[in-house]
Design an enzyme around this catalytic site. Structure first.
Site, PDB file in Angstrom:
ATOM      1  N   ARG A 114       0.858  -1.180   0.000  1.00 25.17           N
ATOM      2  CA  ARG A 114       0.000   0.000   0.000  1.00 25.17           C
ATOM      3  C   ARG A 114       0.896   1.232   0.000  1.00 25.17           C
ATOM      4  NH1 ARG A 114      -3.449  -2.672  -1.557  1.00 25.17           N
ATOM      5  NH2 ARG A 114      -5.523  -3.073  -0.703  1.00 25.17           N
TER       6      ARG A 114
ATOM      7  N   GLU B 209      -4.111   7.714  -4.988  1.00 29.57           N
ATOM      8  CA  GLU B 209      -4.564   6.961  -6.165  1.00 29.57           C
ATOM      9  C   GLU B 209      -5.945   7.465  -6.581  1.00 29.57           C
ATOM     10  OE1 GLU B 209      -4.448   2.761  -5.327  1.00 29.57           O
ATOM     11  OE2 GLU B 209      -2.343   2.822  -4.781  1.00 29.57           O
TER      12      GLU B 209
ATOM     13  N   HIS C 293      -1.692   0.287  -9.659  1.00 27.93           N
ATOM     14  CA  HIS C 293      -2.356  -0.582  -8.653  1.00 27.93           C
ATOM     15  C   HIS C 293      -3.124  -1.687  -9.384  1.00 27.93           C
ATOM     16  CE1 HIS C 293      -4.200  -0.845  -4.370  1.00 27.93           C
ATOM     17  NE2 HIS C 293      -4.001  -2.031  -4.908  1.00 27.93           N
TER      18      HIS C 293
HETATM   19  C1  DGY Z   1      -5.870  -5.972  -3.014  1.00 27.35           C
HETATM   20  O1  DGY Z   1      -6.730  -6.732  -3.459  1.00 27.35           O
HETATM   21  O2  DGY Z   1      -5.943  -5.478  -1.899  1.00 27.35           O
HETATM   22  C2  DGY Z   1      -4.654  -5.662  -3.825  1.00 27.35           C
HETATM   23  O3  DGY Z   1      -4.267  -4.349  -3.668  1.00 27.35           O
HETATM   24  C3  DGY Z   1      -4.792  -6.053  -5.265  1.00 27.35           C
HETATM   25  O4  DGY Z   1      -3.813  -5.551  -6.094  1.00 27.35           O
END
Ligand code: DGY
Length: 315
Positions: free
Chosen positions: A234, A263, A281
């Site tokens: 993250r 984002e 992402h």
């Molecule tokens: C999630 O599903 O949390 C991930 O970030 C996928 O890329």
């Protein structure tokens, strides 16, 4: 009578069709402003389940409008936008889909690592622009095999990354709150010690308050001027301004980044750097994995309404 379900984020069309057939859906994802308030007022008291993904914020304010809620079925691995403690206190179960996306996320970590070290985007541009013919070979890049990969967070995804790192000839180490049994990877109790040891540092922890800023300026300095940093976790896990400065000042060699603080509009300074490979992402963004994630979410809902154990409970 079909049970009432709130959709805060839609699944793929095949699974949405199943939901439409099985439940009475209240599409919060399609409503805005006053329409959203009206929908919550109408559906809040009658919906016992909600479908969402990791981008949906579930906080006290939303929960107060959903007094009947008993299940939030989340179609993502991450749930850092959700107040799990408040949900548990209210007797609301949360499910996620981390089981089915490990391989694609781990592949993405490897992809970003190799692309950053071998300067893949630059090589691609070199061929397309004709620079190869005009200038000759592009500048040399950096090997991966024979080096050390340090994984911050050896959970399910971290382990899938570790196995891939071994396959390309890396020695693996990791950091985490506790040493994990069942592997012979080098263990470090702090990311800074891991970074000091590693050539490549890979963030694979969950997001949220407990990991915020874990990859600090100090950790990046410990990684050093030949090191690469990869983030598929993250954006909050790293001190992003410190990462950008470290890349600008070449205090680390390169980075491969899938997740950002802001984002979908990351800090524009990233785009000006030639030593970082950027991905939107999209680590779990394959047809196959998104299909499995949506199906697991539908299956968790079905288990809930059938009074059966949830397949992938979080709390
Ligand atoms: C999630 O599903 O949390 C991930 O970030 C996928 O890329």
């Amino acid at each position: 009578m079909k049970p009432d379900v709130i959709v805060a984020y839609p699944l793929r069309s095949r699974q949405m069709a199943v939901l439409e057939e099985t439940y009475t859906l209240h599409r919060l994802d399609l409503a805005e402003g006053e329409e959203r308030d009206a929908l919550l007022q109408k559906a809040g008291p009658i919906c016992t389940a909600l479908v969402c993904n990791g981008h949906v914020t579930i906080d006290e304010a939303l929960l107060a409008k959903l007094p009947a809620l008993k299940l939030a079925a989340c179609s993502s691995a991450g749930y850092d936008q959700m107040d799990v403690e408040a949900m548990t206190r209210r007797g609301i179960k949360l499910t996620n889909t981390s089981e089915v996306l490990c391989d694609d996320v781990a592949d993405t970590a490897l992809l970003l690592m190799l692309a950053a070290r071998r300067r893949l985007p630059e090589g691609d541009r070199y061929v397309r622009s004709g620079d190869w013919g005009r200038k000759g070979m592009m500048p040399l890049t950096t090997s991966t095999s024979g080096k050390r990969a340090g994984i911050v967070g050896l959970g399910r995804i971290g382990m899938a990354i570790a196995r891939r790192c071994e396959a390309v000839g890396l020695t693996v180490g990791y950091s985490g709150r506790t040493k994990k049994a069942g592997n012979d990877f080098a263990y470090f109790d702090e990311p800074v010690k891991l970074a000091n040891w590693a050539d490549i540092l890979i963030a694979a922890t969950p997001g949220g308050a407990s990991t915020e800023g874990l990859i600090s300026a100090e950790v990046l300095n410990a990684l050093g001027p030949t090191g690469s940093f990869i983030n598929i976790a993250r954006g909050t896990v790293v001190d992003e301004p410190a990462l950008i400065r470290a890349l600008q000042e070449k205090r680390i060699a390169s980075a491969g980044i899938d997740v950002y603080l802001n984002e979908p509009n990351p800090d524009p300074r990233f785009a000006a750097l030639d030593n970082v490979v950027l991905y939107p992402h999209h680590a779990s963004g394959t047809e196959e994995t998104r299909d499995r994630m949506a199906q697991l979410t539908v299956d968790n809902l079905a288990a809930f309404f059938a009074g059966k154990p949830l397949l992938t409970p979080v709390n």
